[in-house]
Design a protein around this motif. Structure first.
Motif, short mmCIF file in Angstrom:
data_model
loop_
_atom_site.label_atom_id
_atom_site.label_comp_id
_atom_site.label_asym_id
_atom_site.label_seq_id
_atom_site.Cartn_x
_atom_site.Cartn_y
_atom_site.Cartn_z
N VAL A 11 -29.78 -15.27 26.27
CA VAL A 11 -28.65 -14.47 26.73
C VAL A 11 -27.82 -14.00 25.53
O VAL A 11 -27.42 -12.84 25.46
CB VAL A 11 -27.79 -15.27 27.73
CG1 VAL A 11 -26.48 -14.57 28.01
CG2 VAL A 11 -28.56 -15.49 29.02
N VAL A 12 -27.56 -14.89 24.60
CA VAL A 12 -26.78 -14.53 23.41
C VAL A 12 -27.51 -13.45 22.61
O VAL A 12 -26.89 -12.49 22.15
CB VAL A 12 -26.49 -15.77 22.55
CG1 VAL A 12 -25.92 -15.39 21.19
CG2 VAL A 12 -25.54 -16.71 23.27
N LEU A 13 -28.82 -13.60 22.45
CA LEU A 13 -29.60 -12.60 21.72
C LEU A 13 -29.54 -11.25 22.41
O LEU A 13 -29.32 -10.22 21.77
CB LEU A 13 -31.05 -13.06 21.57
CG LEU A 13 -31.99 -12.07 20.90
CD1 LEU A 13 -31.57 -11.84 19.46
CD2 LEU A 13 -33.41 -12.60 20.94
N ALA A 14 -29.73 -11.23 23.72
CA ALA A 14 -29.70 -9.97 24.45
C ALA A 14 -28.33 -9.30 24.37
O ALA A 14 -28.24 -8.09 24.18
CB ALA A 14 -30.08 -10.21 25.91
N LEU A 15 -27.27 -10.08 24.48
CA LEU A 15 -25.92 -9.52 24.37
C LEU A 15 -25.65 -8.99 22.97
O LEU A 15 -25.03 -7.93 22.80
CB LEU A 15 -24.88 -10.56 24.75
CG LEU A 15 -24.81 -10.92 26.23
CD1 LEU A 15 -23.85 -12.09 26.45
CD2 LEU A 15 -24.40 -9.73 27.06
N THR A 16 -26.13 -9.70 21.96
CA THR A 16 -25.95 -9.24 20.58
C THR A 16 -26.67 -7.92 20.34
O THR A 16 -26.12 -7.00 19.72
CB THR A 16 -26.47 -10.31 19.60
OG1 THR A 16 -25.76 -11.53 19.83
CG2 THR A 16 -26.28 -9.89 18.16
N ALA A 40 -32.61 -5.11 28.10
CA ALA A 40 -32.50 -5.59 29.48
C ALA A 40 -33.79 -6.28 29.92
O ALA A 40 -33.75 -7.30 30.61
CB ALA A 40 -32.17 -4.42 30.41
N GLY A 41 -34.92 -5.72 29.52
CA GLY A 41 -36.20 -6.33 29.86
C GLY A 41 -36.38 -7.70 29.21
O GLY A 41 -36.90 -8.63 29.84
N ALA A 42 -35.93 -7.83 27.97
CA ALA A 42 -36.02 -9.11 27.28
C ALA A 42 -35.16 -10.15 27.98
O ALA A 42 -35.58 -11.29 28.19
CB ALA A 42 -35.58 -8.97 25.82
N LEU A 43 -33.97 -9.75 28.37
CA LEU A 43 -33.09 -10.66 29.09
C LEU A 43 -33.70 -11.07 30.43
O LEU A 43 -33.75 -12.25 30.77
CB LEU A 43 -31.72 -10.01 29.31
CG LEU A 43 -30.71 -10.83 30.11
CD1 LEU A 43 -30.41 -12.13 29.39
CD2 LEU A 43 -29.45 -10.03 30.31
N GLY A 44 -34.19 -10.09 31.17
CA GLY A 44 -34.82 -10.38 32.46
C GLY A 44 -36.04 -11.26 32.31
O GLY A 44 -36.24 -12.22 33.07
N GLY A 45 -36.88 -10.96 31.32
CA GLY A 45 -38.07 -11.76 31.08
C GLY A 45 -37.74 -13.19 30.70
O GLY A 45 -38.38 -14.14 31.15
N ALA A 46 -36.70 -13.36 29.90
CA ALA A 46 -36.29 -14.70 29.48
C ALA A 46 -35.75 -15.50 30.66
O ALA A 46 -36.07 -16.68 30.83
CB ALA A 46 -35.23 -14.61 28.39
N VAL A 47 -34.96 -14.85 31.49
CA VAL A 47 -34.38 -15.55 32.64
C VAL A 47 -35.47 -15.92 33.65
O VAL A 47 -35.50 -17.03 34.15
CB VAL A 47 -33.28 -14.69 33.29
CG1 VAL A 47 -32.85 -15.27 34.62
CG2 VAL A 47 -32.07 -14.58 32.36
N LEU A 48 -36.36 -14.98 33.93
CA LEU A 48 -37.39 -15.23 34.94
C LEU A 48 -38.42 -16.26 34.52
O LEU A 48 -39.02 -16.92 35.37
CB LEU A 48 -38.10 -13.92 35.31
CG LEU A 48 -37.24 -12.91 36.07
CD1 LEU A 48 -38.01 -11.60 36.25
CD2 LEU A 48 -36.83 -13.47 37.42
N THR A 49 -38.63 -16.41 33.21
CA THR A 49 -39.65 -17.35 32.73
C THR A 49 -39.04 -18.57 32.06
O THR A 49 -39.71 -19.24 31.29
CB THR A 49 -40.63 -16.65 31.77
OG1 THR A 49 -39.89 -16.19 30.63
CG2 THR A 49 -41.35 -15.50 32.43
#
Length: 72
Positions: A11-16, A40-49
Motif C-alpha cells: 500500500v505504501v509503495l502504491a501510494l508513493t 492501481a493494478g499493482a495495489l489491487g494485485g497485492a491486496v488480492l494475493t
C-alpha cells in the motif's frame, strides 16, 4: 482485519508511486493513464494475493495495459 507487513509495504509503495506521478504534468494523457493503471493494478494485485510479488507484478502489468488502452 489485520494487515501484515507485506500488505502495508504494498500500500505504501502504491501510494508513493501515485503521488510521484502527480509531478509528471508534461506527460501525455495516455502515459498518465498507463502509469496510473499500473499503480492501481499493482495495489489491487497485492491486496488480492496477500502481498505476493507475482500478484503485484501481474496486477501492475494488467493495469498498465488497461490504462494504456483507456488513455487513447
Amino acid at each position: 482485519m489485520t494487515l501484515n507487513n507485506k500488505k502495508i509495504a504494498a500500500v505504501v509503495l502504491a501510494l508513493t508511486v501515485a503521488m510521484s506521478l502527480s509531478a509528471c504534468s508534461n506527460w501525455s494523457k495516455r502515459d498518465r493513464s498507463t502509469a496510473i493503471g499500473a499503480g492501481a493494478g499493482a495495489l489491487g494485485g497485492a491486496v488480492l494475493t496477500d502481498g505476493s510479488t507475482l500478484g503485484t507484478l501481474g496486477g501492475a502489468a494488467v493495469g498498465g495495459i488497461i490504462g494504456n488502452q483507456v488513455g487513447k
